[in-house]
Design a protein around this motif. Structure first.
Motif, PDB file in Angstrom:
ATOM      1  N   PHE A 100       0.777  -1.070  -0.096  1.00  0.00           N
ATOM      2  CA  PHE A 100      -0.363  -0.371  -0.161  1.00  0.00           C
ATOM      3  C   PHE A 100       0.976   1.725   0.080  1.00  0.00           C
ATOM      4  CE2 PHE A 100      -2.678   2.975   2.609  1.00  0.00           C
ATOM      5  CZ  PHE A 100      -3.382   3.266   0.868  1.00  0.00           C
ATOM      6  N   HIS A 101       0.840   2.599  -0.710  1.00  0.00           N
ATOM      7  CA  HIS A 101       1.592   3.371  -0.549  1.00  0.00           C
ATOM      8  C   HIS A 101       0.566   4.324  -2.036  1.00  0.00           C
ATOM      9  CE1 HIS A 101       1.714   1.630  -5.314  1.00  0.00           C
ATOM     10  NE2 HIS A 101       2.041   2.626  -5.772  1.00  0.00           N
ATOM     11  N   HIS A 102       1.075   5.929  -1.507  1.00  0.00           N
ATOM     12  CA  HIS A 102       0.189   6.725  -2.461  1.00  0.00           C
ATOM     13  C   HIS A 102       1.296   6.639  -3.607  1.00  0.00           C
ATOM     14  CE1 HIS A 102      -1.703  10.476  -2.200  1.00  0.00           C
ATOM     15  NE2 HIS A 102      -1.486  11.018  -3.443  1.00  0.00           N
ATOM     16  N   SER A 103       0.600   6.985  -5.057  1.00  0.00           N
ATOM     17  CA  SER A 103       2.087   6.610  -6.214  1.00  0.00           C
ATOM     18  C   SER A 103       1.949   8.591  -6.234  1.00  0.00           C
ATOM     19  CB  SER A 103       0.823   5.830  -7.199  1.00  0.00           C
ATOM     20  OG  SER A 103      -0.698   6.629  -7.704  1.00  0.00           O
ATOM     21  N   ASP A 104       2.769   8.450  -8.040  1.00  0.00           N
ATOM     22  CA  ASP A 104       2.818   9.847  -8.111  1.00  0.00           C
ATOM     23  C   ASP A 104       1.568   9.739  -9.192  1.00  0.00           C
ATOM     24  OD1 ASP A 104       3.539   8.094 -10.051  1.00  0.00           O
ATOM     25  OD2 ASP A 104       5.744   8.488 -10.794  1.00  0.00           O
ATOM     26  N   TYR A 105       0.836   8.904  -8.842  1.00  0.00           N
ATOM     27  CA  TYR A 105      -0.577   9.750  -9.941  1.00  0.00           C
ATOM     28  C   TYR A 105      -1.150   9.997  -9.109  1.00  0.00           C
ATOM     29  CZ  TYR A 105      -0.401   4.685 -10.319  1.00  0.00           C
ATOM     30  OH  TYR A 105      -0.360   3.696  -9.935  1.00  0.00           O
ATOM     31  N   ASN A 106      -1.279   9.919  -7.783  1.00  0.00           N
ATOM     32  CA  ASN A 106      -2.155  10.824  -7.129  1.00  0.00           C
ATOM     33  C   ASN A 106      -3.023   9.666  -6.989  1.00  0.00           C
ATOM     34  OD1 ASN A 106      -2.790  12.197  -5.516  1.00  0.00           O
ATOM     35  ND2 ASN A 106      -4.503  13.492  -6.336  1.00  0.00           N
ATOM     36  N   ASN A 107      -2.751   7.821  -6.970  1.00  0.00           N
ATOM     37  CA  ASN A 107      -3.951   6.898  -6.532  1.00  0.00           C
ATOM     38  C   ASN A 107      -3.261   6.626  -4.947  1.00  0.00           C
ATOM     39  OD1 ASN A 107      -4.003   7.253  -8.702  1.00  0.00           O
ATOM     40  ND2 ASN A 107      -4.987   5.360  -9.120  1.00  0.00           N
ATOM     41  N   LYS A 108      -3.916   5.489  -4.159  1.00  0.00           N
ATOM     42  CA  LYS A 108      -3.434   5.828  -2.850  1.00  0.00           C
ATOM     43  C   LYS A 108      -4.103   3.882  -3.588  1.00  0.00           C
ATOM     44  CE  LYS A 108      -4.030   7.997   0.815  1.00  0.00           C
ATOM     45  NZ  LYS A 108      -4.971   8.817   1.809  1.00  0.00           N
TER      46      LYS A 108
END
Length: 128
Positions: A100-108
């Motif tokens: 689980f992470h916060h992507s560089d394209y603004n998705n969790k």
């Protein structure tokens, strides 16, 4: 009235529909419905409002998008409970490719690998 897309179903070709269906049933808690005696045999997998359709690959190995094109997921399922779902899948022994992470394209999101080598993301866009 403006046309509106409501849902989509992923279609996954596979070498062995029953083997793949068993993985989704046992590890990811999908319900399995077989349609093997029809003109185009397939298996439907259901969980909540998500459906996956398995088809026979005619003996060809599944080649995930990341191998074919250099990157990319094979499916992306929207969920608001990523952390809880990730823990459920960890507990079931599913391979977690990206935690689980916060992507560089603004998705969790988080990403698993299924029994056929597909990378499947579970997440949602933030801030829209």
């Amino acid at each position: 009235m403006k046309p509106e897309l409501l849902e989509s179903h992923s279609v996954f070709p596979t070498l062995d529909m029953r083997r793949t269906a068993a993985f989704y049933e046992e590890k990811l808690k999908f319900r399995v419905v077989e349609y093997l005696d029809v003109a185009e045999p397939h298996v439907c997998l259901y969980r909540d409002s998500t459906e996956i359709i398995l088809t026979q690959s005619n003996g060809q190995k599944v080649i995930p998008n990341r191998e074919l094109y250099g990157y990319g997921y094979d499916a992306y399922f929207i969920t608001k409970q990523q952390e809880e779902l990730e823990q459920e899948l960890i507990d079931a022994g599913v391979t977690i490719v990206r935690s689980f992470h916060h992507s560089d394209y603004n998705n969790k999101e988080f990403v698993i690998e299924d029994i056929d080598g597909r990378w499947i993301a579970f997440g949602i866009k933030q801030g829209l």
